[in-house]
Structure formats: C-alpha cells, structure tokens
Design an enzyme around this catalytic site. Structure first.
Site, PDB file in Angstrom:
ATOM      1  N   ASN A   1       1.540   3.677   1.857  1.00 49.11           N
ATOM      2  CA  ASN A   1       2.271   4.122   3.046  1.00 49.11           C
ATOM      3  C   ASN A   1       3.323   3.116   3.520  1.00 49.11           C
ATOM      4  OD1 ASN A   1       0.675   2.106   4.174  1.00 49.11           O
ATOM      5  ND2 ASN A   1      -0.510   3.477   5.484  1.00 49.11           N
ATOM      6  N   LYS A   2       3.544   2.052   2.756  1.00 53.86           N
ATOM      7  CA  LYS A   2       4.522   1.040   3.152  1.00 53.86           C
ATOM      8  C   LYS A   2       5.921   1.413   2.660  1.00 53.86           C
ATOM      9  CE  LYS A   2       1.443  -1.618   5.096  1.00 53.86           C
ATOM     10  NZ  LYS A   2       0.177  -0.932   4.832  1.00 53.86           N
ATOM     11  N   HIS A   3       6.943   0.787   3.261  1.00 57.26           N
ATOM     12  CA  HIS A   3       8.329   1.061   2.868  1.00 57.26           C
ATOM     13  C   HIS A   3       8.601   0.690   1.420  1.00 57.26           C
ATOM     14  CE1 HIS A   3       9.907   0.865   7.305  1.00 57.26           C
ATOM     15  NE2 HIS A   3       9.070   1.855   7.094  1.00 57.26           N
TER      16      HIS A   3
ATOM     17  N   TYR B   1       0.852  -1.196   0.000  1.00 55.84           N
ATOM     18  CA  TYR B   1       0.000   0.000   0.000  1.00 55.84           C
ATOM     19  C   TYR B   1       0.893   1.253   0.000  1.00 55.84           C
ATOM     20  CZ  TYR B   1      -3.951   2.945   1.434  1.00 55.84           C
ATOM     21  OH  TYR B   1      -4.920   3.905   1.483  1.00 55.84           O
TER      22      TYR B   1
END
Length: 373
Positions: free
Chosen positions: A182-184, A180
């Site tokens: 907002n993931k790294h 998603y």
C-alpha cells in the site's frame, strides 16, 4: 456487487522488464544488481549518502535500533499512535518506549509534549510521519541537538513527501522506509535504512547480512540477522521509484477530489489539506467520525463493506496493546486523542488504481450511511 479495494498497487512501469532481466540473468538473490540500483535511487531521492536495502519496513526499524546500540534501560520517545513495528524493536532490546499523544488535527505525534518526557535515560526520539503529513521537524531537531539525542525517522508512509522543501527520510540520524503493497513505492515487501554516517551504514549492512566478517566470510563477531532484500524485490522497487512523481500526483488528485466531495458533509473530520511546512500527500485518506454519531469506526467500516467498499481502521495505540499490557508496560497511561482516533478513525479507498467514479461511489455510500444515522 461493485467492489472497491482499500488499496491496489499499479505495476505499469518497468516492473515486468526488470523482473524478466532478473530471470534471464539468473540474478534473483540479494547479490543481484538491482539491489544496489534501488539503494542508490532511494539515497538520491532523500539526499542521503548511504542506503541499505532490507526485507521489509519492520526490520528496517529493527536495524536502526540495533545500529544505534539502543539497549537495556535506554528510553526512546515516540508516538503511541503508530504501528507496533515502531515499538517492538525497542521492547525486544530491553529499551523503554516513552509515549506521547497525537495532535488532533494532523494525527502526528504532539511535538510540544516531547521535552517534558526527556530524562537522563533518553537516548533517542523516534519520529513517525503519519498518513500524509510529516511531523513538524524543526522543534524535534532542536531538542535532539539540545539534549544530544539520536533521531530515528520512520518515513514509511512518506515516499515523495517533503518538509519545508526537504525530503522526508532526510532528517534522522537513521531514517527508514517501507515498501509494503500500500506504499507509494512497493515491491510486495521491502524496506530501506538511510543515513549520512558511514559507520552507521556499515553497521546496518552488517546487521542485515548476519555480521559476516569482511576478512573471512564465516567469522562473526556479533549476532546479526538475515534481513536481506532480493534482486526480484529491488527490481520492482526500482521500477516503482522511477514513476514516483506520477504516483504522488495521483495521490494528491485523489485527496483533492475527496476533499471536494466531503467538505460539506457533517459528521466527519477529513484530513488537513496543508500546514505551513507541507502539503498533504494523502498516503491514505483518513476520516474521523464526530463524537455525536451513534456508531464507531468498526461499525461504519462494516456498513461500507456491505456496499463493496474496502476500508481499514486507524492504528491502535501502543499503550492499549494487549501484548504490552501482558508485559506491564504503560500501566495507567492514557492518551485521549490517540484513543479517539483508534475508535473513530478509518481510511477509505485511496490506492493509485482508484478512479474518479470509484471515489464518487464511495462518497455516495458514506452519505447514505450518515443520512441513515
């Protein structure tokens, strides 16, 4: 007004180059080469033999549950403090999520509460690493071995994190990741299922692709799903994976600066910096309001929003979800730590596009609100 988003992805690697390659070659579908390359890269990152790319992190969990043939009457122990994507696949197949509360400091599932919830119907433990620190895995692994249970490891927030030097995503019989925004590692939407067992990997791949027969394409012996990842998604994901070390370093810089700026401020619990098994990776930077403050997280988020600062509340416990209450699940169950985190916890801007000035502005406004209180 100055605007600071809760998270912004950074696409400054090979994302454009790889997307252009997809367009130039007309390989935009699941069968394009970047899907395999991304799977191989994630398998290498987590020291896994097999990786199966899917369309998002939620269906990665669906795939894991279906691959393990968890079904009607089975019980799976899991934290109440998590996203609904973890419980939903269990409920859909008729299994029972058995909930445990959170540790008040790490916010992860309270490992010492797992064993007392194991019954003859327990089939698996679902481990969910929360916000920046992994679950203490050694006791969980011991319990799984003792009681012959599967481990489903949700490492959606743990790209690049380790537990005692071993990569998160390497512990479950099946482990999952989310990509998603907002993931790294992000590709807009996307997920990955990882395992060391060939039979599980093959089953995951079949579930993902409608259970097409290996002998004749349009013959189906089971009902599967279209959980396929596109070559476009995988191209972005691979470019993000290539710079994961830089992303993790930036996240830890963000966490360290917030720690420095907030450490002497009363009224807030800030994240645990490290445990004896891991240093915080600060997927998000969460804070929990002290009980004696006269407002809750929603009000604090609203006031920061009026200053142009985007924030997001913590997870709401599974036992308090209206959809599950309608199903008469978790009746009369209480988990006080998770309930407190849900009402008094939130995370402040902590995306990789954040700079030091942004962080100082955020903390300045937090101080202002606390002083007003």
């Amino acid at each position: 007004m100055r605007k600071i988003f809760v998270n912004e992805p950074v696409l400054d690697g090979n994302e454009r180059k790889y997307l252009n390659e997809c367009i130039d070659t007309n390989w935009i579908s699941f069968e394009g080469p970047f899907v395999k390359k991304f799977e191989q890269g994630m398998a290498e990152l987590t020291n896994r033999k097999y990786a199966v790319a899917v369309s998002n992190g939620s269906v990665a969990l669906d795939t894991a549950v279906l691959a393990l043939k968890i079904g009607e009457g089975d019980e799976v122990i899991m934290p109440t403090f998590t996203i609904i994507s973890c419980a939903a696949p269990l409920v859909r197949v008729g299994a029972k999520p058995v909930l445990v509360d959170s540790d008040p400091y790490t916010w992860n599932m309270k490992v010492e509460d797992i064993e007392s919830n194991i019954t003859s119907k327990t089939k698996a433990i679902m481990v969910v690493h929360i916000y920046g620190l992994p679950v203490d895995m050694d006791p969980v692994l011991e319990l799984a071995k003792k009681y012959n249970l599967y481990i489903i490891e949700d490492a959606a927030e743990m790209h690049g994190q380790t537990y005692k030097g071993r990569p998160c995503g390497s512990f479950g019989d099946i482990s999952t990741f989310s990509f998603y925004p907002n993931k790294h590692i992000t590709c807009g939407e996307g997920g990955m299922v990882l395992t060391n067992y060939e039979v599980l990997a093959e089953r995951c791949a079949s579930i993902r692709n409608l259970f097409f027969s290996s002998k004749k394409r349009y013959i189906h012996e089971e009902l599967g799903y279209n959980f396929r990842m596109t070559n476009l998604q995988a191209a972005i994901g691979l470019a993000q994976l290539e710079k994961l070390d830089r992303t993790v370093a930036k996240k830890r810089h963000i966490g360290a600066l917030y720690n420095k700026l907030l450490k002497d401020i009363g009224g807030l619990q800030i994240p645990v910096e490290k445990t004896d098994y891991a240093d915080n990776i600060y997927w998000v930077y969460g804070v929990v309001l002290d009980d004696d403050l006269p407002i809750d997280a929603d009000e604090f988020i609203k006031r920061l929003g009026e200053e142009g600062i985007g924030c997001r509340g913590f997870f709401w416990g599974m036992h308090e979800q209206p959809v599950f209450k309608e199903m008469n699940l978790f009746e009369e169950e209480r988990y006080p730590v998770a309930e407190n985190l849900a009402r008094r916890g939130f995370y402040i801007p902590s995306g990789v596009n954040l700079n030091d000035d942004d962080q100082e502005y955020v903390v300045e406004k937090i101080k202002l609100i606390l002083n007003q209180l």
